[in-house]
Structure formats: C-alpha cells, structure tokens
Design a protein around this motif. Structure first.
Motif, short mmCIF file in Angstrom:
data_model
loop_
_atom_site.label_atom_id
_atom_site.label_comp_id
_atom_site.label_asym_id
_atom_site.label_seq_id
_atom_site.Cartn_x
_atom_site.Cartn_y
_atom_site.Cartn_z
N CYS A 1 17.97 90.19 42.46
CA CYS A 1 18.37 91.13 43.44
C CYS A 1 19.48 90.60 44.29
N ALA A 2 19.24 89.25 44.68
CA ALA A 2 20.32 88.71 45.26
C ALA A 2 21.56 88.29 44.76
N GLU A 3 21.45 88.56 43.25
CA GLU A 3 23.00 88.18 42.68
C GLU A 3 23.81 89.31 43.21
N THR A 4 23.38 90.46 43.36
CA THR A 4 24.21 91.56 43.78
C THR A 4 24.08 92.30 44.90
N LEU A 5 23.34 91.34 45.73
CA LEU A 5 22.89 91.81 47.02
C LEU A 5 22.36 93.33 47.26
N THR A 6 21.41 93.47 46.12
CA THR A 6 20.59 94.85 46.10
C THR A 6 19.50 94.68 46.97
N PRO A 7 19.42 95.37 47.84
CA PRO A 7 18.16 95.42 48.84
C PRO A 7 16.95 95.62 48.12
N MET A 8 15.91 95.35 48.78
CA MET A 8 14.71 95.98 48.15
C MET A 8 13.53 95.97 49.43
N VAL A 9 12.53 96.71 48.84
CA VAL A 9 11.20 96.66 49.65
C VAL A 9 10.26 96.22 48.80
N ALA A 10 9.57 95.20 49.28
CA ALA A 10 8.48 94.69 48.49
C ALA A 10 6.98 94.49 49.42
N GLU A 11 6.11 95.15 48.41
CA GLU A 11 4.76 95.63 48.68
C GLU A 11 3.93 94.56 48.02
N CYS A 12 3.45 93.41 48.58
CA CYS A 12 2.78 92.50 47.70
C CYS A 12 1.22 92.17 47.88
N GLY A 13 0.75 91.25 47.48
CA GLY A 13 -0.46 90.99 47.29
C GLY A 13 -1.24 90.74 49.03
N GLY A 14 -2.59 90.81 49.11
CA GLY A 14 -3.30 90.52 50.42
C GLY A 14 -4.36 89.62 50.26
N LYS A 15 -5.01 89.42 51.23
CA LYS A 15 -6.33 88.59 51.41
C LYS A 15 -7.02 89.15 52.66
N ASP A 16 -7.27 90.43 52.46
CA ASP A 16 -7.57 91.31 53.50
C ASP A 16 -8.96 90.90 54.29
N ALA A 17 -9.12 90.97 55.53
CA ALA A 17 -10.20 90.32 56.33
C ALA A 17 -10.79 91.71 57.05
N MET A 18 -11.94 91.70 56.93
CA MET A 18 -12.89 92.49 57.92
C MET A 18 -13.45 91.74 58.74
N LEU A 19 -13.47 92.39 60.12
CA LEU A 19 -14.23 91.69 61.29
C LEU A 19 -15.46 92.38 61.62
#
Length: 507
Positions: free
Chosen positions: A240-258
């Motif tokens: 995307c950076a090649e053409t300055l195309t913006p993006m929204v990224a939802e990636c992984g997690g290591k979700d914690a419970m307390l």
C-alpha cells in the motif's frame, strides 16, 4: 438452532475452461467443496474499474437511498441465513450453530451501519470562534470511492462485514477478497448483492491467494481494510505504501483475562472456556492468557479444567468445536505447548498428545513461563495458559507486557475497580465480567493497538474510517478586522495584537 441451518449450497463458480482455479476444501476431511476461478491482476483491475463506476451511482443514492438498499440486503441475508451459515460451516469446519450465530452478528452490524450512517456522516455546523465570527463553518464526510476488503477465514462473514457494511453505508463501493480458505462465503455475499442490483456491482468478490490480495492493493482502490496476522499486515502495508493507499489493519492478539479475588469463579471459568476454546481457539479477541489472583487461583484452575475436559472437538453436529481451519496452525499450537512444557509449565488438561492431525483437544496449562511462546505469540488454538498473580495490579503489568493489544477482560465483583483496571489495560476493547461482549454491540468501535493493528471498524468510528472529511466555511459578512489581505491596516493589526494579549496572555 441446528435444524435451522440448511445443507451447504456452495456458490456455483463462473469462468472459462483453462483458467487457474482455487479449490475450497472442507477442513474436516479435505473434501473439495467447489473450485473458483482465480482473479489475476487483470481481473482485479477490471473489478475495481466496475466498482469505480458503480460508486458514482451509489453516491447519488444519498443516505436515504443507501439505507433502503442495505436494509434490503440485510433482509436477503437474514432470510437465507441458514444457507449462508451452511457455507461457513462447510468451509471452516465450525459447528452449524456457531456459523449461524456469526451470520446473526453480521446482520446486526449491517443493520446498524445502514440506519446510523446519515446521523454520523451528515454535514453539521461547528463553532467558528471569535476571530472568525464572520464565517459559517461546517464539517461533513464524503465517501472515499472504492474500498478493498481483505478478509480472514476464522469468522469469514462477521469479521469482513465489519468493513463491508460500514464502507457501503459510508457511500463506497467494495471489492472483497476473502481468505483462500473461505472463498465460497465471499462469492455468496457478492451473488446475494448481484441478485438485488445486477447492473450496479457495488459489492464484488475476487477470489485468490496472496497474489490476488497484492493486485487489489495495487489496483487503485482508495483504502484497504485488512484482517489477518501481524506479519501479513506488514506485507500489505508495504504494498500500500507504494501508492500511499491508506489502510485499516485488524491483526492478531494475545488476549488476557484478569480474575480478581472477589470474582464469580464459576462465571469466569465459563467465559474463559468460551473465549479460549470456542471456535477451536481461533478467535483473535478471545482469551489466550489468564492471570488469577492468588486466593482464588486453585479454585479457578479446577473450574476451568473441569469445563475444558468436557469439550470434544469433531466434525459432527454434537462437537464442541471443529478442526483447525488452516492446517499449518496445528504445528504452531504444538510448538507453543511444547515450549511451555519444556520451560516448566504444568499440563492441567491435555498436553502434546492433544494435538492431532486436524483437531486439537482442549489444553489447559498452568505456571507457564512468561517468556514462553505460549505467552508471547498468538497461539490461535484451543489452549489456555493460566498463571497466578498477587493481585490485579500484577495482572495488569503482565497483561500489558505484550506487543499485542486487541481484547482483554476483567472479572471482579467491584465494577468500579473493573472499570479502573480496564482503563489501564493496553487493549482496544475490554469487557468486564464477560468476554467478547463488544462483538455484539454495533455502536462500539473495534480495533487494536501495537501489533494488533490500527484504525477502527464498527460504530461511528467505523463509518468515519471509510470516509474523507470535508470542511467548508461560508463568509456571512466582511470581517471587522480584515487580516486576510495584502494591504492590512495598522489599526487592524494593533487591535489584533491587543486581543491576542488580552484573550490568551493572562495566566
């Protein structure tokens, strides 16, 4: 709910002979469900061109027109929910009930986006301030144009619909590239739209592997919405950076419970089993790490172990969850369990023998070293790592000692303390006394921090994510102090200097 899910009707592939194809496989036994033509660079570019033309028509519909179309689309999906859920179940291997629940949540988000887009995005007046009192000021939101959506395989309807629905409601056309593991779901959605509006391809699907996703990023779209691993997100960003195309990224997690000392242990254990083991652990915002206050540690460990031991994976209608949808994930789960045990962790339920060719039995580990990959990397399998802490303060420190920050949960009888802890957790979404509570609330934005991504889908922020802001001023009368001229009067500058000191120079 199971009886409501029809037999899988895999969408009929289209294309000519000799074209490269992508086979959709049932992960339970590798049965070929269907084969779809792979969209190369030319096919992707053509789809974006069609979307560009359709976007003009879609824009002209206005908020009210788009609302009507999207509510009709919602009705089509809801009325055929069993059919879509069957495709989801066939391609992911998840139980039919889980697939239908996913469709239900996706429909709720589509409904909310359609009904709230006008309120969120319409032009509104804003104060102009004393200096610019002669200006009438307003801000509004315009569609970006064409949005490319690259979806995941673990929730192949719910997750991409968080981008598709909000992008469409904001006035954009969408070209959707589903995961190569779940192409039939993407084709189903595009076909459902096409049946409504055959001459206006506002929603299209292009099928393929990584090369097709790369082509979509380079095809001149106005934004990319990506869901997937952090490593793949970095590759998408580079393209995307090649053409300055913006993006929204939802990636992984290591979700914690307390889990606090005063928490409802039975409820916490139920939610831990659901968040960590449901969908085979293949939930980016579920539960992977659990930090439990010392006074209730053993009680919680016993309770969650009892629930985990009762679960049975499989491909039948009574299975607790299905197989690993992506085959190579099995080795990652095996490696994480092995690393934890080698570091001194204790297997409370299951162990290395729980990891089979397609299915992984529940695994509950205790006293897991914090530097183990089972605590630092996304496992994305039916495992829970449960560690003892002195109190919630130590739990927060350990939870935040991660480069991920997607979801988290806090269990305590003191809701005020729970809210205070939630504010301190480095995560995009926190639930108190539940897990994944935000998933069914369309008004809540969703996204992560750190290696879990950036930008937001869902809610008002999700609608704005797929819009561009346009500010407008209208001069109502000449300015009393005419400073926007090349021939400023000394008197105007003198008064302006006095105003600056009077209004802003006092302490």
């Amino acid at each position: 709910m199971t009886e409501q899910v029809a037999d899988a009707r895999i969408p009929t592939p289209r294309g000519g002979q000799g074209e490269p194809t992508l086979a959709s496989l049932d992960p339970r036994d590798d049965t070929v469900l269907a084969e779809y033509p792979v969209a190369g660079k030319g096919e992707v570019a053509a789809a974006v061109d069609r979307a560009r033309a359709a976007a003009h028509w879609w824009d002209v519909q206005g908020f009210r027109g788009r609302r009507q179309w999207l509510l009709e689309f919602k009705s089509v999906i809801a009325s055929r929910a069993g059919e879509l859920a069957a495709v989801v179940s066939a391609e992911t291997g998840k139980p039919a009930d889980d697939a239908l629940l996913e469709v239900m949540l996706a429909v709720e988000h589509l409904d909310w986006a359609a009904k709230h887009a006008q309120k969120v995005l319409r032009r509104r007046t804003v104060p102009s301030g004393l200096v610019s009192a002669n200006q009438a000021s307003s801000v509004g939101y315009r569609p970006l144009g064409v949005v490319g959506v690259i979806g995941p395989w673990n929730y192949p309807v719910y997750t991409p619909m968080g981008s598709i629905a909000y992008a469409l409601a904001a006035g954009n056309a969408v070209v959707f590239k589903p995961s190569e593991l779940t192409p039939g779901v993407g084709v189903w959605l595009a076909d459902a739209w096409q049946a409504m509006a055959p001459m206006q391809p506002v929603l299209q699907t292009v099928v393929g592997r990584g090369e097709t996703g790369t082509a979509l990023c380079r095809a001149g779209v106005d934004k990319i919405a990506f869901t997937g691993s952090t490593a793949t997100a970095k590759k998408v960003m580079a393209v995307c950076a090649e053409t300055l195309t913006p993006m929204v990224a939802e990636c992984g997690g290591k979700d914690a419970m307390l889990v606090d000392a005063d928490a409802d242990i039975d409820a916490a254990a139920d939610f831990a089993a659901f968040g960590g083991l449901g969908n085979g652990g293949q939930t980016c915002a579920g539960v992977e790490r659990v930090y439990v206050a010392e006074p209730v540690y053993q009680r919680f460990l016993d309770a969650v172990a009892e629930r985990a031991a009762a679960l049975r994976p499989g491909g039948g209608p009574t299975a607790s969850y299905g197989p690993m949808t992506m085959g190579r994930q099995v080795q990652i789960v095996r490696d994480h369990v092995r690393d934890a045990l080698a570091g001194g962790a204790r297997a409370v339920v299951g162990g290395l023998d729980s990891v089979h060719e397609r299915y992984v039995d529940p695994v509950v580990l205790a006293e897991v070293p914090e530097d183990s990959t089972a605590m630092t990397e996304e496992t994305f399998g039916p495992t829970l790592a449960v560690n003892k802490v002195v109190d919630l303060d130590e739990g927060v420190r350990r939870a935040n000692a991660s480069r991920y920050g997607l979801g988290a949960s806090v269990f305590t009888a003191d809701k005020d303390r729970g809210r205070a802890v939630a504010e301190r957790l480095h995560a995009g979404a926190v639930t108190i006394n539940s897990v994944l509570g935000f998933a069914g609330v369309p008004a809540l934005p969703f996204g992560g921090v750190g290696d879990s991504g950036f930008g937001r889908i869902h809610g008002a922020d999700g609608l704005r994510e797929f819009s561009t802001v346009k500010s407008v001023t209208v001069q109502r009368f000449p300015a009393p102090l005419n400073l926007l001229t090349m021939t400023r009067k000394p008197r105007d500058m003198k008064v302006s200097a006095w105003m600056l000191k009077t209004r802003h120079g006092r302490r």
